[in-house]
Design a protein around this motif. Structure first.
Motif, short mmCIF file in Angstrom:
data_model
loop_
_atom_site.label_atom_id
_atom_site.label_comp_id
_atom_site.label_asym_id
_atom_site.label_seq_id
_atom_site.Cartn_x
_atom_site.Cartn_y
_atom_site.Cartn_z
N THR A 174 0.79 -1.13 -0.13
CA THR A 174 -0.05 0.10 0.26
C THR A 174 0.77 1.21 0.03
N SER A 175 0.47 2.48 -0.35
CA SER A 175 1.03 3.56 -0.36
C SER A 175 0.11 4.82 0.11
N GLU A 176 0.76 5.98 0.64
CA GLU A 176 -0.21 6.98 0.98
C GLU A 176 0.85 8.25 1.14
N SER A 178 1.11 12.21 2.74
CA SER A 178 0.50 13.64 3.39
C SER A 178 1.40 14.56 3.62
N ALA A 180 -2.28 16.29 1.51
CA ALA A 180 -2.65 16.12 0.31
C ALA A 180 -2.54 17.45 -0.82
N SER A 270 2.10 -0.67 -5.85
CA SER A 270 1.13 0.29 -4.97
C SER A 270 0.33 1.33 -6.05
N VAL A 273 -0.87 7.92 -6.03
CA VAL A 273 -1.42 9.03 -5.07
C VAL A 273 -1.31 10.31 -5.93
#
Length: 465
Positions: A174-176, A178, A180, A270, A273
């Motif tokens: 997974t990837s994220e 911050s 945004a 992943s 984003v």
């Protein structure tokens, strides 16, 4: 079979065996007696049954191999010593309990359980991996498993993709990112998390700088990798700093691992984003309000004012102290002078002649002026007496009375007919009593007249010894 049970003292009653077995207490006593009899015969305790098992082969370097130790025992869990294996990492992952059998007589229940301890073994190099015998202990009972030797292979070179990070086994990615939305130059926190057995062998982070889809104005700085042994996971973190405004999309990142059961590599990516990069507001010179620069505040005026105030306070304090000292000195001089006049009246009597009494009174009044006004000792004329007493007491009537007394004293000394001793003493007593009743504030005086006779006493005493 008959069991004889004593119901009372000296009375035995035979009871059938079938009825005796129905009593729970009797059954427990029989079982306890049998166990004690076995112990009394010196029989050694039975060893624990320990069994070690591995997951199915094949086995590769950095693969998570499941290792299970089972111990058959009753009651509490036996203690199992964690194995130490050369060229491999051993990670405890938990325990379990499975019931094997259960039996009972009445309320007494006997259970046999399988106590399971699980581990992950991660080989660090290829070759033969030797797992030593695992020991377990429960009270005075102990047991050991059989040692195990397994072959460890390297992952194949053929078909290895560039995104391979060294992991063997299944995983999820997974990837994220911050925040945004950021401004140009603000730092972004981009994280890629890999979970599953393959994460144990992924020590190096993926190289996202080589992704062609990344914007050319993006600065990337990798950070230390965070690792969790159980459940296995790795967190790859990056600091991103965009230098251009617009919509920034971080493309998917591919990560590959080797599947031991299928003996081939597989790749997962992943999710992408998106980040919104806002431009920094432009500088507008017209928005500036040009004001004259404030003058630097100098510390000298404040310092000078403080010094001046300090000097003024010092002068006031010194003046007050000197004034009080002078006032006290004059007050003490006046009191001493009045005491001398009083003592003089006590010494004089009617036996003295008028001429001698007049001389003594003139000298006493001169001594009074010397102590109060610093007048030199010597001949005192009526005019000097009036002037000196008027200045010392600030009372012209007393000055006139002093002038009259000195004039009468001169008559008594230098004239044929003059006042008698009694008359001189009466006039002197009246004047001296009035001088003793003068208040302090009336006797101080001010101005030039205050210093009419003033001079250092040492000089006066030297001039008139």
């Amino acid at each position: 079979m008959i069991v004889i049970v004593a119901k009372q003292a000296k009375e035995l009653v035979p009871v059938p065996w079938s009825l005796a077995c129905r009593k729970p207490l009797v059954v427990q006593l029989i079982v306890l007696t049998a166990s004690l009899c076995g112990t009394a015969r010196g029989e050694p305790p039975k060893p624990l049954r320990v069994r070690a098992e591995l997951s199915r082969s094949p086995y590769y370097v950095k693969q998570s191999i499941l290792f299970q130790v089972s111990v058959i025992a009753q009651g509490e869990r036996p203690s199992v010593v964690t194995p130490r294996i050369m060229d491999a990492d051993v990670i405890p992952i938990g325990t379990d309990l499975k019931q094997v059998s259960s039996s009972g007589i009445g309320r007494l229940v006997f259970e046999t359980n399988r106590f399971i301890s699980r581990y992950r073994i991660v080989p660090r190099r290829a070759g033969v991996l030797k797992i030593p015998a695992i020991s377990a202990r429960l009270g005075d009972r102990s047991g050991m498993s059989e040692p195990i030797s397994i072959p460890i292979e390297n992952v194949p070179q053929v078909g290895r993709p560039e995104s391979f990070l060294g992991g063997v086994g299944s995983f999820e990615v997974t990837s994220e990112v911050s925040p945004a939305s950021v401004r140009i130059g603000q730092v972004l926190d981009f994280r890629i998390r890999v979970t599953g057995p393959a994460a144990l062998g992924m020590a190096q982070p993926p190289e996202i700088r080589r992704l062609p889809q990344l914007a050319p104005g993006l600065r990337i700085e990798p950070e230390p990798v965070e690792f969790v042994a159980e459940p296995p996971s790795r967190l790859f973190r990056y600091r991103l700093r965009p230098t251009r405004a617009g919509q920034l999309v971080i493309p998917p990142v591919a990560i590959s691992a080797f599947e031991p059961t299928l003996r081939r590599y597989f790749t997962k990516v992943s999710p992408s984003v998106a980040v919104r990069v806002v431009d920094v507001p432009r500088f507008d010179p017209s928005s500036l309000d040009y004001k004259p620069l404030p003058r630097p505040v100098s510390r000298w005026p404040k310092l000078l004012r403080a010094v001046a105030l300090g000097v003024l306070l010092l002068i006031i304090g010194l003046g007050t102290a000197l004034g009080l000292r002078r006032f006290n000195r004059l007050r003490r001089s006046r009191l001493a002078a009045h005491r001398r006049l009083t003592r003089l009246l006590e010494e004089l009597g009617t036996t003295l002649t008028a001429s001698e009494t007049a001389r003594r009174l003139t000298e006493g009044l001169g001594e009074y002026l010397f102590l109060t006004r610093s007048r030199p000792r010597g001949v005192l004329t009526p005019e000097e007496a009036r002037h000196g007493i008027a200045l010392a007491t600030r009372n012209d009537e007393l000055g006139a009375q002093a002038e009259q007394l000195i004039a009468r004293c001169d008559q008594a000394q230098y004239s044929v007919e003059g006042p008698s001793t009694e008359e001189l003493l009466d006039e002197a007593k009246s004047l001296f009593d009035a001088l003793g009743r003068i208040p302090d504030h009336e006797a101080r005086g001010t101005g030039k007249e205050w210093r009419a006779f003033e001079k250092p006493r040492e000089a006066a005493e030297t001039a008139n010894p």
